[in-house]
Design a protein around this motif. Structure first.
Motif, mmCIF file in Angstrom:
data_model
loop_
_atom_site.group_PDB
_atom_site.id
_atom_site.type_symbol
_atom_site.label_atom_id
_atom_site.label_comp_id
_atom_site.label_asym_id
_atom_site.label_seq_id
_atom_site.Cartn_x
_atom_site.Cartn_y
_atom_site.Cartn_z
ATOM 1 N N GLY C 12 0.816 -1.210 0.000
ATOM 2 C CA GLY C 12 0.000 0.000 0.000
ATOM 3 C C GLY C 12 0.846 1.254 0.000
ATOM 4 O O GLY C 12 0.496 2.251 0.633
ATOM 5 N N GLY C 13 1.956 1.231 -0.716
ATOM 6 C CA GLY C 13 2.755 2.442 -0.903
ATOM 7 C C GLY C 13 2.284 3.197 -2.128
ATOM 8 O O GLY C 13 1.206 2.939 -2.666
ATOM 9 N N VAL C 14 3.107 4.124 -2.581
ATOM 10 C CA VAL C 14 2.679 4.982 -3.686
ATOM 11 C C VAL C 14 2.518 4.188 -4.980
ATOM 12 O O VAL C 14 1.626 4.483 -5.782
ATOM 13 C CB VAL C 14 3.647 6.173 -3.871
ATOM 14 C CG1 VAL C 14 4.989 5.735 -4.449
ATOM 15 C CG2 VAL C 14 3.019 7.266 -4.727
ATOM 16 N N LEU C 38 -0.961 2.100 5.438
ATOM 17 C CA LEU C 38 -0.789 2.676 4.104
ATOM 18 C C LEU C 38 0.309 3.730 4.096
ATOM 19 O O LEU C 38 0.380 4.564 5.000
ATOM 20 C CB LEU C 38 -2.079 3.379 3.666
ATOM 21 C CG LEU C 38 -3.225 2.517 3.155
ATOM 22 C CD1 LEU C 38 -4.388 3.426 2.796
ATOM 23 C CD2 LEU C 38 -2.799 1.698 1.944
ATOM 24 N N ALA C 39 1.131 3.697 3.061
ATOM 25 C CA ALA C 39 2.140 4.741 2.865
ATOM 26 C C ALA C 39 3.015 4.953 4.095
ATOM 27 O O ALA C 39 3.449 6.055 4.390
ATOM 28 C CB ALA C 39 1.480 6.067 2.460
ATOM 29 N N GLY C 40 3.269 3.869 4.818
ATOM 30 C CA GLY C 40 3.968 4.000 6.090
ATOM 31 C C GLY C 40 5.488 4.005 5.987
ATOM 32 O O GLY C 40 6.170 4.347 6.945
ATOM 33 N N ARG C 41 6.024 3.637 4.835
ATOM 34 C CA ARG C 41 7.480 3.513 4.733
ATOM 35 C C ARG C 41 8.056 4.528 3.729
ATOM 36 O O ARG C 41 7.855 5.701 3.891
ATOM 37 C CB ARG C 41 7.834 2.072 4.346
ATOM 38 C CG ARG C 41 7.222 1.024 5.284
ATOM 39 C CD ARG C 41 7.908 1.018 6.635
ATOM 40 N NE ARG C 41 7.408 -0.058 7.486
ATOM 41 C CZ ARG C 41 7.925 -0.373 8.655
ATOM 42 N NH1 ARG C 41 8.934 0.309 9.146
ATOM 43 N NH2 ARG C 41 7.435 -1.355 9.387
ATOM 44 N N ALA C 42 8.722 4.044 2.707
ATOM 45 C CA ALA C 42 9.433 4.928 1.787
ATOM 46 C C ALA C 42 8.521 5.980 1.152
ATOM 47 O O ALA C 42 8.936 7.115 0.901
ATOM 48 C CB ALA C 42 10.117 4.099 0.698
ATOM 49 N N SER C 43 7.265 5.617 0.898
ATOM 50 C CA SER C 43 6.377 6.543 0.192
ATOM 51 C C SER C 43 6.158 7.830 0.965
ATOM 52 O O SER C 43 5.974 8.890 0.376
ATOM 53 C CB SER C 43 5.028 5.870 -0.074
ATOM 54 O OG SER C 43 5.216 4.707 -0.844
ATOM 55 N N SER C 44 6.136 7.729 2.278
ATOM 56 C CA SER C 44 5.955 8.936 3.073
ATOM 57 C C SER C 44 7.275 9.609 3.404
ATOM 58 O O SER C 44 7.290 10.737 3.880
ATOM 59 C CB SER C 44 5.213 8.599 4.366
ATOM 60 O OG SER C 44 3.846 8.440 4.105
ATOM 61 N N ALA C 45 8.366 8.906 3.175
ATOM 62 C CA ALA C 45 9.676 9.449 3.527
ATOM 63 C C ALA C 45 10.266 10.312 2.417
ATOM 64 O O ALA C 45 11.174 11.109 2.656
ATOM 65 C CB ALA C 45 10.642 8.315 3.854
ATOM 66 N N ALA C 46 9.741 10.169 1.220
ATOM 67 C CA ALA C 46 10.341 10.861 0.081
ATOM 68 C C ALA C 46 10.147 12.368 0.166
ATOM 69 O O ALA C 46 9.187 12.851 0.755
ATOM 70 C CB ALA C 46 9.727 10.335 -1.213
ATOM 71 N N ALA C 47 11.071 13.092 -0.439
ATOM 72 C CA ALA C 47 10.959 14.555 -0.485
ATOM 73 C C ALA C 47 9.954 14.994 -1.546
ATOM 74 O O ALA C 47 9.525 16.141 -1.556
ATOM 75 C CB ALA C 47 12.313 15.177 -0.769
ATOM 76 N N GLY C 48 9.623 14.106 -2.455
ATOM 77 C CA GLY C 48 8.548 14.393 -3.407
ATOM 78 C C GLY C 48 8.959 15.134 -4.658
ATOM 79 O O GLY C 48 8.107 15.615 -5.400
#
Lengths: 373, 373, 373, 373
Positions: C12-14, C38-48
């Motif tokens: 459930g990441g990006v 959901l979005a608990g790991r790398a997906s939320s850690a990114a600078a975007g």
């Protein structure tokens, strides 16, 4: 700190920040002084409804400006986004005011008639029509008035966006800077004395919410503004449980971005204590389940409280100090601070520039009974 | 990572950490591998009751070791404090098991008689005596059994103290290191394969709580351990609302250090989902208010959930793997993981050293009906 | 859980959420199973950052789809906002790649030339022009390449918006549901076995980021995807310190909505450990101050880490399993998961529908040296 | 709120709470009024060192009471534990004051000689002896003075334990209750006016830390107490990195329970702003690494700041108001509030009961140069 400002605004909530934003747009050199963190109290606690029709039911001066303020939000959302990157999460998704008893049916129908008469959309929906519109609503709802033009924003984001937009336009913000007194010279306020030192400006505006009463005492004024605590909680739901916000005599349920729902609010006057009590949580939860029983499957998020500034007649004070020059006040917005923030920023900027403003919110008005939201 | 350990413990909860502590005391070179953060799941979610009598009512092998484990805590508290500076907040303040109906009175009185017969303190108190002991208790409580030797600790602090004490004695801890499989050579487990690489040891112990079942599948074992979610909440009270913990068929209320009270817990089997649902909060709040109505004035703190490992007969598995050498298991403690952690550490250390251990927790026992807590 | 789905997405990441969104739009019955939140790991850690040009410098298949994916974001932002109320905070504010040494000047100028040759905007700015564009930049910056079409979004918001949009369109999401194995019947994956039970679907897609390697082992596949930890921190600044994102060999500084800036990132391969170490904070802080010395006056916000999935040739795998039917994979996006998420959702939906897709990301490609970002 | 108290204490930090505790033990009816949350500012920000010798180096009245206060903690820890269940995490593990330059060696050796002369343990250790005692210390440390009788507690736990113990003994606490003014009748303070209404008591004590100066202005007093901000951060280490606290001219490193270490602190006078700036984090991190280079491997925990109340001569004010009856003051403890809290509670209770107290902390003393810590 010998820098001199055009305007010092005491209070970094949604009202103070909106005024700072408008004044910065007009090229004034503005400073917000906030005793704690920006938007740390009531401004972040609000559910963010733009309830011009749902909160201000009857004909009154407040009903007029509430609709005027509501109409400002679409342009404001774009402007704040452009300046700060912050989306205030404006949703023009309507508010549904539901009736749980026959008495409420009668009452709400009469409001619906009045609002339609003055040109607003405020359709009465039968129990079946309510269920069709919002299938999750309980069978115990007997009908409701739908106001498609009422909407909502994120209260914390609006407040922070106003403040950040002001700084992008040149304003300064001092947090953790409690005002202890006014600096008065020959009957004219020339600045404020704070815990971090003296600050000077041509004009000072107090926008301290419920805390304004204490600040104004330093001028000898007994301001008729008192605190009303409101406790809330929120849950998370995957998918879309509600399209519109639900407003009832038992509380409100506001669907926010991303499946979050805010449920509120208690009303406990005469206290600044922000603790949320177990009895209040119990009360809010039980009421919310009566309106939408499937809320029981939602995921618990959090609880919080805010201290709203109420006045005797339920209308805010937006005026110059009666006998001290260089000092104005903008507070008393009670549960409508988010909705009225847009209007208030303009009103106060106009007031400082000597333009004509709506006089219904002056300090020496006769109290009008019945406006109390 | 070519370092070789004496013992690898899979799981950094209270059980794994207690075993690591005991083995480190005996000078083994120990490694804890934890898939997430230490004590991040059920171990930190527990209310921390040492309910040897309140949870394990009847005569059973578990009742014996529960009392044995409870007796170890005073010395353990001192030892962990000395090594780590962490106070596990041991309170020997008793548990009061209250009856809300006549049927419950009869049932609890019979338990009281049994426990007294085996030499435990378990006095029946009338409604008046209950009120005298705990004045805040509601009038709807018809009586109760007071067990002064039951007590409590802080579950998160106990878990972390075990792990930190182990490291002070030389153990290592790898967090965020999920075990994917066992390394097996000639029918002997020689280590584990993890997401971060291979790790080698003479002995491997699985102490993965409800997650152990999945891990053991890699050896072909169908372990009879399943998850039971428990949701809780806590409040804060100034002063002392309760002297002892209250235990009832409707849930428990545990007074912690500093005026905090933990209220729990739901029991939802067969799910690892840690979400707390609004319906559960509502259920817990309403039940708690029936036992102590003045809880309504307490300040809301927070909610959480934990996933407890349950077995068919309600007793843990503390044994060597039946047909793979070098592999043992310690799980299935359900709601008694905190209480039984002290005993379990010793049991497993003895097991690895080939000493004689209590055989009631072996994997091939006949399931004993009725122990289910 | 005997319900049958068209597609189960593991993760459930990006990436998983983007695929779920695209498949839901095409009316498939979709289920996301996520082992944690959901979005608990790398997906939320990114600078975007949407760094199509800044991250993928050279001519390569990835450079092509990166630009293609970047171009999808404006429409995507509107679509997600409409469905979920979530603003993904798309800013098309450009990225400035700065040179700190003469070698870097030469290198970046050559990239600039190449990118202009293929039709991208990538102007070289002298030291003076850099200062004019971004006055806060340090004098030690010798010049830079400005890419106005690169931009950014909020990584956590994008991820959650994809997932929530999918649910609004009918998808389901099971959190805390770790996949233990695939259910395979006659060489065809018919679902997954999870800690919470078996789940059935016609197609299964693994989008588990760096965790995908372990999951794929159950099919006997040795997937060439390994974890690379990235540590970051953020600060808050009143007003606007930067207009564009700054990218350098020493790290990046990304101005987010509301005056927040994200500064990153370390690159530590072969670990899933999400701890942020003091040495890393020190390294990041010291580097950032070299690029913008006035950052020292910013307010500290927080630190975090994410585990990115890297591949040998730096390109993701977006393909069907070579010898098991009904199973596909989408992972290996390394630092470009946010940027490539838009493209990946379409690619995988097309792949499942049997449409023609870009074959550069197939599993059996020859590894292309030099793409490594 | 027409209830009348014996003593109202303005300020719910460690000083106010300690006074409330002592007065409650003597059976006075006590009320703490706190403008925000209990122990929300400096009291929770402190590292908790009991640095009687490390902070107060020279012969001075403060050195005397500092040692006296330090000696009270073992009994106090037991008493607070018994009443509240809270462990204040007293560690009598010594403080090592290290020298980084030859000048510091000379200086610290002279202090060591002085302290030994007055009967304190304060042994000078060579560089080798330092390394033997604390192997993690850097080679750049040239020696140090070890004070085994200095120790530490948890600052937040001590503060909360004092307050909670007071409530168990009958005291009341009103949070979110800012004092606006004193109620004065015939030159005698009879209570306070707060944002939540008027409160009456025979005696009022101001223990408002750095905020006391503003409060006292209402009596016309110009109190010589000003704020000094201190920024800190903490890390976590598995195992035991340090046995004792390390104190140096570059800051301190304090090992807390469970492997946490607090590193501090900056000193920024004349501000109440609690923001932590990036430049301060950078400064603290770089200094700490010079003392213990292996800190780089510790896990980042968090940052915070506290506002300490400093006086011109570095000594607190513990006295009755010079010309208003019924009003006393206890503030100005700077970095020694935790250490001196035990003594201060007794001093103020004695003062109110008319007993003889140490007169060195009276308001009209001659300022003693050189005590400044």
């Amino acid at each position: 700190m010998t820098e001199r400002f055009d305007v010092i605004i005491v209070g970094g909530g949604v009202i103070g920040s909106s005024i700072a934003f408008q004044l910065s747009k007009r090229n004034y050199k503005v400073l917000i002084v906030e005793k704690d963190k920006l938007a740390g109290r009531a401004s972040s606690a609000a559910a963010g409804m733009l309830g011009a029709q749902s909160e201000l039911e009857n004909n009154s001066p407040l009903f007029e400006v509430a609709r005027q303020s509501r109409a400002m939000f679409p342009a404001l959302a774009d402007e704040l986004k452009e300046l700060t990157g912050i989306d205030i999460e404006l949703m023009q998704n309507g508010i549904l005011k539901v009736a749980m008893t026959n008495e409420e049916c009668t009452h709400i129908k009469s409001i619906s008639a009045f609002q339609q008469a003055v040109g607003e959309k405020a359709e009465w929906l039968s129990s079946e029509q309510v269920k069709e519109k919002e299938p999750s609503i309980s069978d115990s709802v007997l009908g409701g008035m739908f106001m498609p033009n009422d909407g909502q924003v994120s209260a914390p984001k609006l407040s922070i966006a106003f403040a950040q937009a002001a700084t992008v336009l040149g304003a300064q913000i001092f947090e953790y800077t409690e005002v202890c007194n006014f600096l008065i010279e020959k009957g004219h306020v020339i600045g404020v004395e704070t815990v971090n030192g003296k600050l000077y400006a041509d004009e000072t505006i107090v926008a301290g919410g419920a805390w304004s009463t204490q600040i104004m005492k330093h001028t000898g004024m007994k301001l008729d503004v008192y605190p009303v605590k409101g406790e809330c909680f929120s849950v998370r739901f995957k998918g879309r449980l509600l399209k519109s916000s639900i407003f009832s005599s038992m509380g409100y349920i506001v669907p926010k971005a991303g499946g979050r729902l805010i449920i509120g609010a208690t009303q406990k006057p005469y206290t600044f204590d922000e603790a949320v009590h177990l009895g209040s949580v119990s009360h809010l939860v039980n009421n919310a389940k009566k309106i939408i029983s499937s809320l029981k499957d939602a995921e618990w998020d959090k609880v919080w409280a805010g201290i709203r500034p109420q006045t005797e007649d339920g209308m805010p004070y937006l005026d110059k100090h009666p006998h001290v020059n260089g000092l104005s006040i903008a507070t008393g917005h009670y549960r409508n601070g988010i909705l009225l923030s847009a209007y208030t920023g303009l009103h106060m900027a106009d007031l400082l520039e000597g333009k004509e403003v709506n006089t219904n919110f002056c300090l020496d008005r006769k109290t009008i009974k019945g406006v109390h939201a």
